[in-house]
Design a protein around this motif. Structure first.
Motif, PDB file in Angstrom:
ATOM      1  N   VAL A 109       1.110  -1.326   0.067  1.00 19.31           N
ATOM      2  CA  VAL A 109      -0.115  -0.073  -0.207  1.00 19.31           C
ATOM      3  C   VAL A 109       0.976   1.530  -0.151  1.00 19.31           C
ATOM      4  CG1 VAL A 109      -0.609   0.331   2.511  1.00 19.31           C
ATOM      5  CG2 VAL A 109      -1.816   1.113   1.079  1.00 19.31           C
ATOM      6  N   ASP A 110       1.936   1.277   0.607  1.00 23.07           N
ATOM      7  CA  ASP A 110       2.790   2.453   0.606  1.00 23.07           C
ATOM      8  C   ASP A 110       3.435   2.541  -0.989  1.00 23.07           C
ATOM      9  OD1 ASP A 110       2.331   2.718   3.582  1.00 23.07           O
ATOM     10  OD2 ASP A 110       4.261   1.894   4.126  1.00 23.07           O
ATOM     11  N   GLU A 111       3.381   1.948  -1.480  1.00 26.60           N
ATOM     12  CA  GLU A 111       4.149   2.700  -2.659  1.00 26.60           C
ATOM     13  C   GLU A 111       3.585   2.587  -4.070  1.00 26.60           C
ATOM     14  OE1 GLU A 111       7.622   2.360  -2.808  1.00 26.60           O
ATOM     15  OE2 GLU A 111       7.098   1.347  -0.247  1.00 26.60           O
ATOM     16  N   THR A 133       0.249   4.942  -5.248  1.00 25.55           N
ATOM     17  CA  THR A 133      -0.344   5.973  -5.173  1.00 25.55           C
ATOM     18  C   THR A 133      -2.112   6.028  -5.887  1.00 25.55           C
ATOM     19  OG1 THR A 133       0.068   6.727  -7.676  1.00 25.55           O
ATOM     20  CG2 THR A 133       1.462   7.485  -5.918  1.00 25.55           C
ATOM     21  N   LYS A 181      -6.317   7.240   0.112  1.00 24.76           N
ATOM     22  CA  LYS A 181      -5.914   5.378   0.183  1.00 24.76           C
ATOM     23  C   LYS A 181      -6.380   4.441   0.868  1.00 24.76           C
ATOM     24  CE  LYS A 181      -1.096   4.889  -0.109  1.00 24.76           C
ATOM     25  NZ  LYS A 181      -0.079   5.186  -0.626  1.00 24.76           N
ATOM     26  N   ALA A 182      -6.094   5.113   2.220  1.00 25.41           N
ATOM     27  CA  ALA A 182      -6.788   4.959   3.784  1.00 25.41           C
ATOM     28  C   ALA A 182      -7.938   3.974   3.257  1.00 25.41           C
ATOM     29  CB  ALA A 182      -6.249   5.011   4.898  1.00 25.41           C
ATOM     30  N   GLU A 237       2.486  -5.535   5.684  1.00 28.08           N
ATOM     31  CA  GLU A 237       2.752  -4.152   5.464  1.00 28.08           C
ATOM     32  C   GLU A 237       1.210  -3.713   5.194  1.00 28.08           C
ATOM     33  OE1 GLU A 237       4.769  -1.767   6.847  1.00 28.08           O
ATOM     34  OE2 GLU A 237       6.282  -3.400   7.915  1.00 28.08           O
ATOM     35  N   ASN A 238       0.764  -4.225   4.252  1.00 27.15           N
ATOM     36  CA  ASN A 238      -0.623  -4.079   4.186  1.00 27.15           C
ATOM     37  C   ASN A 238      -1.823  -4.468   5.268  1.00 27.15           C
ATOM     38  OD1 ASN A 238       0.184  -3.113   1.755  1.00 27.15           O
ATOM     39  ND2 ASN A 238      -1.057  -5.012   0.825  1.00 27.15           N
ATOM     40  N   THR A 281      -1.349  -2.253   7.810  1.00 26.76           N
ATOM     41  CA  THR A 281      -1.935  -0.490   7.661  1.00 26.76           C
ATOM     42  C   THR A 281      -3.238  -0.816   8.178  1.00 26.76           C
ATOM     43  OG1 THR A 281      -0.074  -0.047   6.066  1.00 26.76           O
ATOM     44  CG2 THR A 281      -2.176   1.389   6.057  1.00 26.76           C
ATOM     45  N   GLU A 305      -5.072   1.794  10.727  1.00 26.92           N
ATOM     46  CA  GLU A 305      -6.487   2.076  10.216  1.00 26.92           C
ATOM     47  C   GLU A 305      -7.954   1.568  11.126  1.00 26.92           C
ATOM     48  OE1 GLU A 305      -7.099   4.978   7.795  1.00 26.92           O
ATOM     49  OE2 GLU A 305      -5.191   4.855   8.061  1.00 26.92           O
TER      50      GLU A 305
END
Length: 208
Positions: free
Chosen positions: A28-30, A32, A54-55, A103-104, A107, A111
């Motif tokens: 998710v961090d990479e 857009t 995006k979150a 990581e997803n 995150t 959230e």
């Protein structure tokens, strides 16, 4: 369903599919929002009609996986007589779901805790978390050996242990089975004499 509604549904499906693929491939961090829009062949403004950030897109995508994991676990737990084993039957697919792309998963859970509860996909995620606790209560209430109030409190504690163990950096290098073992060890302590299961596979259980 009219043409306008079908068009909206098709766009949502394309956006969800694009976000799912890109988040899974890159994290998710990479990724857009523009990349998701391009992949779905829609404008960025269209994406924000369905998710304001995006979150929220991650919540939209991951809620589906979370729901499937819960139902899988509940189905297995229903046929598992041992209390601790039944609780772990619910835990196991949730751990796997949130660690396919670590990581997803981290995150997503972050959230749920800190995001805006008024956002629709956030509300859905919180409802799924409540479904997990309800499933734990159902197991804990078998045979009416514990009050509904105590079962609810214990279910919240088990849920907290599970989510912390999934997100904790110290457990990042563990396998899914080892993380489940860590959770099992802690839940066994919570259950005390009512749990007959032994120690799990977690090598880090003593430090949790």
């Amino acid at each position: 369903m009219g043409r306008r509604e079908r068009n909206k549904q098709q766009k949502l499906e394309r956006i969800t599919a694009a976000a799912t693929e890109l988040f899974s491939r890159y994290g998710v961090d990479e990724v857009t929002t523009q990349q998701i829009a391009d992949h779905a062949d829609v404008g960025t403004g269209t994406v924000f009609l369905y998710a304001k950030s995006k979150a929220e897109l991650l919540l939209l995508v991951h809620n589906v996986k979370f729901a499937d994991a819960i139902e899988t676990g509940v189905a297995v737990a229903s046929g598992t007589p041992d209390e601790l084993d039944a609780l772990m039957a619910i835990v196991r697919p949730i751990v796997h779901c949130n660690r396919v792309q670590i990581e997803n998963g981290r995150t997503y859970l972050r959230e749920l805790v800190f995001g805006d509860p008024e956002e629709p996909h956030h509300r859905e995620g919180l409802a799924l978390s409540a479904r997990v606790e309800a499933a734990f209560v159902d197991v804990l209430r078998r045979g009416d050996r514990i009050s509904e109030t105590d079962a609810a409190e214990l279910a919240r504690a088990i849920s907290a242990v599970m989510f912390i163990s999934i997100t904790a950096t110290v457990y990042r290098a563990l396998s899914d089975d080892e993380v489940v073992g860590v959770i099992r060890d802690q839940v066994a302590v919570m259950l005390g004499g009512r749990a007959e299961g032994g120690r799990g596979a977690g090598t880090a259980g003593s430090t949790a």
